[in-house]
Motif scaffolding. Structure first.
Motif, PDB file in Angstrom:
ATOM      1  N   TYR A 247       0.821  -1.211   0.000  1.00 52.22           N
ATOM      2  CA  TYR A 247       0.000   0.000   0.000  1.00 52.22           C
ATOM      3  C   TYR A 247       0.856   1.263   0.000  1.00 52.22           C
ATOM      4  CZ  TYR A 247      -4.641  -2.014   0.313  1.00 52.22           C
ATOM      5  OH  TYR A 247      -5.814  -2.653   0.003  1.00 52.22           O
ATOM      6  N   THR A 248       2.034   1.204   0.589  1.00 48.98           N
ATOM      7  CA  THR A 248       2.958   2.337   0.492  1.00 48.98           C
ATOM      8  C   THR A 248       3.346   2.579  -0.964  1.00 48.98           C
ATOM      9  OG1 THR A 248       3.834   1.860   2.698  1.00 48.98           O
ATOM     10  CG2 THR A 248       5.165   3.250   1.266  1.00 48.98           C
ATOM     11  N   THR A 249       3.582   1.488  -1.694  1.00 45.10           N
ATOM     12  CA  THR A 249       3.883   1.609  -3.130  1.00 45.10           C
ATOM     13  C   THR A 249       2.712   2.243  -3.872  1.00 45.10           C
ATOM     14  OG1 THR A 249       5.187  -0.415  -2.933  1.00 45.10           O
ATOM     15  CG2 THR A 249       4.676   0.342  -5.153  1.00 45.10           C
ATOM     16  N   PHE A 250       1.504   1.817  -3.537  1.00 44.99           N
ATOM     17  CA  PHE A 250       0.313   2.394  -4.169  1.00 44.99           C
ATOM     18  C   PHE A 250       0.223   3.894  -3.914  1.00 44.99           C
ATOM     19  CE2 PHE A 250      -4.082   3.721  -3.132  1.00 44.99           C
ATOM     20  CZ  PHE A 250      -4.582   3.791  -4.424  1.00 44.99           C
ATOM     21  N   LEU A 251       0.466   4.328  -2.681  1.00 45.26           N
ATOM     22  CA  LEU A 251       0.380   5.760  -2.356  1.00 45.26           C
ATOM     23  C   LEU A 251       1.467   6.557  -3.086  1.00 45.26           C
ATOM     24  CD1 LEU A 251      -0.384   5.613   1.476  1.00 45.26           C
ATOM     25  CD2 LEU A 251      -1.950   6.223  -0.369  1.00 45.26           C
ATOM     26  N   GLN A 313      -5.553  -5.307   9.020  1.00 49.43           N
ATOM     27  CA  GLN A 313      -6.361  -5.545   7.825  1.00 49.43           C
ATOM     28  C   GLN A 313      -7.592  -4.641   7.802  1.00 49.43           C
ATOM     29  OE1 GLN A 313      -7.306  -9.648   6.687  1.00 49.43           O
ATOM     30  NE2 GLN A 313      -5.564 -10.346   7.920  1.00 49.43           N
ATOM     31  N   GLN A 314      -8.281  -4.553   8.940  1.00 43.63           N
ATOM     32  CA  GLN A 314      -9.497  -3.750   8.982  1.00 43.63           C
ATOM     33  C   GLN A 314      -9.190  -2.261   8.866  1.00 43.63           C
ATOM     34  OE1 GLN A 314     -12.550  -5.083   8.856  1.00 43.63           O
ATOM     35  NE2 GLN A 314     -13.163  -2.965   8.466  1.00 43.63           N
ATOM     36  N   THR A 315      -8.061  -1.841   9.429  1.00 45.18           N
ATOM     37  CA  THR A 315      -7.666  -0.430   9.302  1.00 45.18           C
ATOM     38  C   THR A 315      -7.434  -0.066   7.839  1.00 45.18           C
ATOM     39  OG1 THR A 315      -6.628  -0.491  11.490  1.00 45.18           O
ATOM     40  CG2 THR A 315      -5.968   1.285  10.005  1.00 45.18           C
ATOM     41  N   VAL A 316      -6.690  -0.918   7.123  1.00 45.51           N
ATOM     42  CA  VAL A 316      -6.434  -0.665   5.702  1.00 45.51           C
ATOM     43  C   VAL A 316      -7.734  -0.748   4.907  1.00 45.51           C
ATOM     44  CG1 VAL A 316      -5.294  -1.596   3.652  1.00 45.51           C
ATOM     45  CG2 VAL A 316      -4.038  -1.417   5.803  1.00 45.51           C
ATOM     46  N   ARG A 317      -8.591  -1.694   5.273  1.00 46.35           N
ATOM     47  CA  ARG A 317      -9.877  -1.815   4.578  1.00 46.35           C
ATOM     48  C   ARG A 317     -10.734  -0.568   4.790  1.00 46.35           C
ATOM     49  NH1 ARG A 317     -10.881  -6.416   6.424  1.00 46.35           N
ATOM     50  NH2 ARG A 317     -10.123  -7.684   4.690  1.00 46.35           N
ATOM     51  N   THR A 318     -10.667   0.029   5.965  1.00 47.64           N
ATOM     52  CA  THR A 318     -11.426   1.247   6.246  1.00 47.64           C
ATOM     53  C   THR A 318     -10.860   2.440   5.481  1.00 47.64           C
ATOM     54  OG1 THR A 318     -11.962   0.423   8.463  1.00 47.64           O
ATOM     55  CG2 THR A 318     -12.217   2.784   8.077  1.00 47.64           C
ATOM     56  N   LEU A 319      -9.529   2.521   5.409  1.00 45.46           N
ATOM     57  CA  LEU A 319      -8.897   3.671   4.757  1.00 45.46           C
ATOM     58  C   LEU A 319      -8.953   3.593   3.235  1.00 45.46           C
ATOM     59  CD1 LEU A 319      -5.713   4.068   7.009  1.00 45.46           C
ATOM     60  CD2 LEU A 319      -7.756   5.510   6.998  1.00 45.46           C
ATOM     61  N   PHE A 320      -8.755   2.401   2.678  1.00 45.82           N
ATOM     62  CA  PHE A 320      -8.607   2.264   1.226  1.00 45.82           C
ATOM     63  C   PHE A 320      -9.735   1.471   0.579  1.00 45.82           C
ATOM     64  CE2 PHE A 320      -4.316   2.725   2.949  1.00 45.82           C
ATOM     65  CZ  PHE A 320      -3.834   3.775   2.197  1.00 45.82           C
ATOM     66  N   GLY A 321     -10.608   0.867   1.371  1.00 49.16           N
ATOM     67  CA  GLY A 321     -11.658   0.038   0.805  1.00 49.16           C
ATOM     68  C   GLY A 321     -11.197  -1.398   0.625  1.00 49.16           C
ATOM     69  N   ALA A 322     -12.160  -2.265   0.361  1.00 50.71           N
ATOM     70  CA  ALA A 322     -11.851  -3.694   0.229  1.00 50.71           C
ATOM     71  C   ALA A 322     -11.431  -4.084  -1.181  1.00 50.71           C
ATOM     72  CB  ALA A 322     -13.069  -4.524   0.640  1.00 50.71           C
ATOM     73  N   ASN A 323     -11.640  -3.201  -2.159  1.00 57.08           N
ATOM     74  CA  ASN A 323     -11.305  -3.533  -3.548  1.00 57.08           C
ATOM     75  C   ASN A 323      -9.807  -3.510  -3.782  1.00 57.08           C
ATOM     76  OD1 ASN A 323     -14.034  -3.742  -4.176  1.00 57.08           O
ATOM     77  ND2 ASN A 323     -14.192  -1.567  -4.699  1.00 57.08           N
TER      78      ASN A 323
END
Length: 499
Positions: A247-251, A313-323
């Motif tokens: 996710y750091t790479t994505f940002l 996992q849930q923190t990332v799912r909340t910030l970026f969504g599940a997709n």
């Protein structure tokens, strides 16, 4: 061309090829792309990408759109004739790549009508690689030429066999079906040699795929080998450190894509240190906040880190969504090249090189720095290291941060070959533990050998047993192996360890 009769369309392709007209190639290319149309008055048009209509007979823009245009139809026989025609017309192209592609097209089509064009191109060609392809194209057409003698056909079979690929095998299969006894014997002998070569290449290709998979496993497991080996902590949140790196790479890519698109190719070099810092910081916080209170209680650390993994996992799912999130590949990681018959993609090659570089850097840290010396001392005998003045609590935090940071770096690489989602790390946590246990807890060389061994074994088992059964077979093998060698391939040495 302006007909529903496939035989007439095939004849039209042959006439266009023989005409020598500069308008022939655009018309045939349009036919191949599904852009050649005809109207009820038998006029033929080429539809451009921008919607304009070109008169195929004159090459000029049409004054008006055609009335009720119908596409010129194709079937398999017409497509083969079309491929051969396009190949014949491109044999004299100034671009060497197009001439080579044209020669390959003639080999596949085996159209005798292309033989004069092939011979003319062969007489003028100077590039050895293209001359070889043209010779094979000539041989492929000669084999089925009624006017060729049997000795010429046998020589052509030997030339085609020199390709050693599936196309040559298919062509020789046609000879075995309807050739004379001598030609059948020559084709069978050549086919046997090609099949042996293809089997060898397939094995080598599986080895390469296994090495690339093993490099991925190495990146995912090497950080776990450090934390598990030094502190004996079963870190079930290790996969989430990989996910944080992805996710750091994505940002980083999103920032460069919107602000500085010209720097997009530098996204991965920029993301690597950032992913290390982000995942390393989370690892240090996890060790200081949770794990340091649970040393000596492996079951509690397992449960605690598993809970932390769910929170992350849930923190990332909340910030970026599940997709899944899109992470692009830089230009230097796109494409592939042929290496003595093996297909090597740039992306896989870069990941293998990157994994070996990370391994070498980590080996340097452990063998040539004071921090690495202290880490090895704690691994071999924690109590004695503490008595010698090593601050083991500080070392534990830094070691956990190092292992987590390397997992973050692994996430950068995995973002190029896997979906970036909150569940990314869960795909690799079990494999990582398998690698660490098989190679020997805390031993980097054991981790390297185990990762590459399991990667190659997995690629050879998949075609036979399937992906799921292949993994189950590997797991059963490791269980049986650990019964025989509980400390893995390369066991750590030291008084405390051996005790």
């Amino acid at each position: 061309m302006a007909t529903e009769q496939f035989a007439q369309i095939e004849a039209g392709i042959a006439d266009l090829t023989a005409s020598g007209s500069p308008l022939a190639l655009p018309a045939l290319e349009a036919l191949a792309d599904g852009r050649l149309y005809y109207s009820p008055d038998k006029s033929v048009f080429i539809k451009q990408a921008d919607g304009r209509w070109i008169d195929a007979r004159t090459g000029a823009a049409s004054a008006a759109d055609p009335a009720s245009p119908k596409p010129v139809r194709l079937n398999n026989r017409v497509r083969r004739a079309l491929e051969a025609a396009l190949g014949s017309l491109s044999l004299m192209n100034p671009d060497p790549a197009k001439r080579l592609a044209a020669a390959e097209a003639v080999v596949k089509s085996r159209d005798a009508a292309a033989l004069p064009a092939v011979e003319a191109a062969l007489a003028k060609e100077t590039d050895p690689r293209i001359r070889k392809a043209l010779s094979q194209a000539k041989a492929a057409t000669t084999i089925f030429l009624d006017t060729a003698t049997e000795s010429e056909k046998v020589a052509a079979i030997e030339t085609v066999a020199g390709r050693g690929d599936q196309d040559a095998l298919n062509l020789l299969g046609a000879v075995r079906e309807r050739g004379t006894p001598i030609l059948k014997l020559a084709a069978e002998t050549a086919s046997a040699g090609i099949e042996r070569r293809l089997a060898l290449l397939n094995g080598l290709q599986n080895v390469w795929y296994g090495l690339s998979l093993g490099s991925v496993l190495l990146l995912a497991a090497i950080g776990l080998a450090i934390t598990f080996g030094v502190m004996g902590v079963i870190n079930m949140a290790h996969g989430e450190m990989v996910m944080l790196g992805a996710y750091t790479t994505f940002l980083v890519q999103e920032f460069l894509r919107t602000r500085y698109p010209a720097l997009f190719d530098l996204s991965l070099p920029i993301a690597i240190p950032l992913a290390f810092l982000v995942a390393g910081a989370v690892g240090v916080a996890l060790e200081r906040g949770v794990i340091r209170f649970l040393y000596g209680r492996p079951l509690e650390t397992l449960l605690a880190t598993w809970g932390v993994s769910l929170i992350l996992q849930q923190t990332v799912r909340t910030l970026f969504g599940a997709n899944n999130r899109e992470v692009g590949a830089p230009s230097y990681m796109a494409g592939s090249f042929d290496f003595f018959g093996l297909t090597v993609t740039h992306g896989r090659l870069w990941i293998v090189v990157f994994a070996m570089a990370v391994f070498a850097c980590l080996l340097f840290v452990l063998k040539a720095t004071s921090f690495g010396l202290k880490m090895r001392a704690v691994t071999q005998n924690r109590r004695m290291a503490s008595c010698m003045g090593i601050r083991t609590p500080w070392l534990d935090a830094m070691t956990f941060g190092l292992g987590s940071g390397i997992a973050g770096i692994a996430g950068v690489a995995l973002s190029q070959i896997d979906n970036v989602s909150p569940n990314l790390g869960q795909s690799y946590i079990v494999d990582s533990f398998m690698v660490v246990v098989f190679g020997g807890v805390g031993n980097l060389w054991g981790t390297l050998v185990a990762a590459l061994t399991l990667g190659i074994a997995n690629k050879f088992l998949e075609p036979v047993a399937g992906a799921v059964l292949g993994k189950i077979a590997l797991l059963v093998f490791i269980i049986l192996f650990i019964q025989k060698r509980p400390r893995g391939l390369f066991a750590q040495k030291g008084r405390a360890v051996e005790a």
